[in-house]
Design an enzyme around this catalytic site. Structure first.
Site, PDB file in Angstrom:
ATOM      1  N   LEU A 130      13.158 -24.070  -1.603  1.00  0.00           N
ATOM      2  CA  LEU A 130      11.765 -23.686  -1.755  1.00  0.00           C
ATOM      3  C   LEU A 130      10.926 -24.905  -1.391  1.00  0.00           C
ATOM      4  O   LEU A 130      11.353 -26.042  -1.601  1.00  0.00           O
ATOM      5  CB  LEU A 130      11.453 -23.283  -3.211  1.00  0.00           C
ATOM      6  CG  LEU A 130      12.123 -22.024  -3.770  1.00  0.00           C
ATOM      7  CD1 LEU A 130      11.757 -21.859  -5.248  1.00  0.00           C
ATOM      8  CD2 LEU A 130      11.703 -20.784  -2.987  1.00  0.00           C
ATOM      9  N   ASP A 131       9.731 -24.681  -0.856  1.00  0.00           N
ATOM     10  CA  ASP A 131       8.828 -25.796  -0.595  1.00  0.00           C
ATOM     11  C   ASP A 131       8.558 -26.549  -1.896  1.00  0.00           C
ATOM     12  O   ASP A 131       8.597 -25.968  -2.984  1.00  0.00           O
ATOM     13  CB  ASP A 131       7.499 -25.297  -0.030  1.00  0.00           C
ATOM     14  CG  ASP A 131       7.629 -24.710   1.363  1.00  0.00           C
ATOM     15  OD1 ASP A 131       8.670 -24.933   2.006  1.00  0.00           O
ATOM     16  OD2 ASP A 131       6.683 -24.025   1.790  1.00  0.00           O
ATOM     17  N   LYS A 132       8.231 -27.815  -1.767  1.00  0.00           N
ATOM     18  CA  LYS A 132       7.976 -28.649  -2.942  1.00  0.00           C
ATOM     19  C   LYS A 132       6.935 -28.027  -3.878  1.00  0.00           C
ATOM     20  O   LYS A 132       7.108 -28.023  -5.103  1.00  0.00           O
ATOM     21  CB  LYS A 132       7.507 -30.041  -2.500  1.00  0.00           C
ATOM     22  CG  LYS A 132       7.185 -30.988  -3.645  1.00  0.00           C
ATOM     23  CD  LYS A 132       6.706 -32.326  -3.119  1.00  0.00           C
ATOM     24  CE  LYS A 132       6.309 -33.246  -4.271  1.00  0.00           C
ATOM     25  NZ  LYS A 132       5.824 -34.572  -3.796  1.00  0.00           N
TER      26      LYS A 132
ATOM     27  N   THR B 107       5.960 -24.854  -4.013  1.00  0.00           N
ATOM     28  CA  THR B 107       6.234 -23.456  -4.369  1.00  0.00           C
ATOM     29  C   THR B 107       7.095 -23.431  -5.625  1.00  0.00           C
ATOM     30  O   THR B 107       8.054 -24.191  -5.741  1.00  0.00           O
ATOM     31  CB  THR B 107       6.970 -22.734  -3.225  1.00  0.00           C
ATOM     32  OG1 THR B 107       6.158 -22.774  -2.050  1.00  0.00           O
ATOM     33  CG2 THR B 107       7.257 -21.289  -3.585  1.00  0.00           C
TER      34      THR B 107
END
Length: 327
Positions: A139-141, A143
């Site tokens: 997951l993006d940082k 998110t």
């Protein structure tokens, strides 16, 4: 220092990430060093450049550049009691195959330049060596939400393949600026990493079919609720798993995700709402042979709870009509 080595990937290393392969073969070499060597092109797979998250297949040849001998590298700091307690507090489900974490916003999944606090390091709280869980997706940082780690090499292989396909159903919640038109539909096309001397290497941009680096991306969406025409709660279902896909697609509709400073739109941000990214991996539905799918849901982070309350959105609302629009 060792010399250059050309090592063959074995059968039991099938589908393992390049950085995890290094961790197995050269446990004294830290992740940051592997990432740096890959960026410089010194680590190669079958003669070509490779990234730390590339997955290997049996028979491939990995070029390993000269590495420091054990004892020459600084040992990685052991996990503190506080970090181990924090890691365990993120667990929302586990069984013999996997552990599900509710990743908070702001916590990176993997380390890198100047990133020392990340999920991959926290996995030491659950075991070492072959007992240590394995990352199977990212997951993006910024998110938040459901992040799966596998407990065994076999389950890691199965789950990684599911994440690469479309049998595993991913549902995200987002607060978007404005209201998408139509209120249910899909966004699709090709995207790629930005290139050029002044390009942000972490940014994705639109691309044409056949263009170098172009990847097809498809997202289904449906509006669950709206606050006038200013803001909307949008349920997102990515059918592909490209970098920043949901953020790129919502900005492309003219309805960027609230708090996204990288992918923006012309709709003004209402006053009084958090400026953190409002994107949450709400639910995963994981197929299981001979059983009902495993459904894992993650509670929203505090800043999204506050925004839902401020806008009068009900996270307990019956979303049957949304599910129908997304299928």
């Amino acid at each position: 220092m060792s010399g250059v080595q050309n090592l063959e990937v074995t059968r039991d290393e099938a589908d393992i990430r390049l950085d995890r392969w290094f961790k197995r073969r050269f446990p004294h070499v830290p992740f940051g060093m592997v990432a740096k060597l890959a960026r410089k092109g010194q680590v190669r797979v079958d003669g070509g450049r490779a990234k730390p998250d590339d997955r290997l297949q049996p028979g491939q040849i990995v070029r390993v550049p000269p590495l420091p001998d054990p004892g020459e590298t600084k040992p990685e700091l052991s996990l503190s009691r506080e970090d181990a307690t924090f890691a365990r507090s993120l667990v929302i489900y586990q069984d013999k195959e996997l552990i599900a974490l509710n990743k908070p916003p702001g916590l990176a999944v993997q380390g890198g330049s100047k990133i020392t606090h990340h999920v991959d390091r926290l996995l030491d709280a659950f075991g070492r060596g072959e007992e240590r869980p394995r990352l199977v997706h990212r997951l993006d940082k910024d998110t938040s939400g459901v992040l799966i780690v596998a407990k065994t090499a076999q389950s890691a292989k199965r789950l990684a393949k599911l994440f690469q396909g479309r049998d595993l159903k991913k549902t995200y919640w987002a607060i978007c600026l404005g209201v998408p038109v139509p209120k249910a539909g899909e966004v699709k096309g090709f995207i790629k990493k930005a290139v050029g001397d002044h390009a942000d290497r972490e940014q994705m941009v639109g691309a044409a079919h056949g263009e170098e680096g172009a990847q097809y991306a498809l997202t289904r969406y449906a509006v669950a609720e709206e606050a006038g025409r200013r803001v909307s709660w949008v349920v997102l279902r990515p059918e592909t798993g490209r970098t920043h896909q949901l953020r790129v697609h919502m900005a492309a509709t003219g309805n960027a995700i609230l708090g996204d400073g990288k992918y923006t739109c012309d709709v003004p941000v209402p006053e009084g709402l958090s400026r953190k990214l409002h994107l949450h991996a709400r639910k995963l539905e994981i197929p299981r042979p001979g059983q009902k799918p495993l459904i894992i849901e993650a509670p929203m982070p505090e800043h999204m709870k506050q925004t839902f309350e401020a806008l009068g959105f009900d996270p307990r609302a019956d979303l049957i009509f949304v599910e129908e629009a997304l299928t």
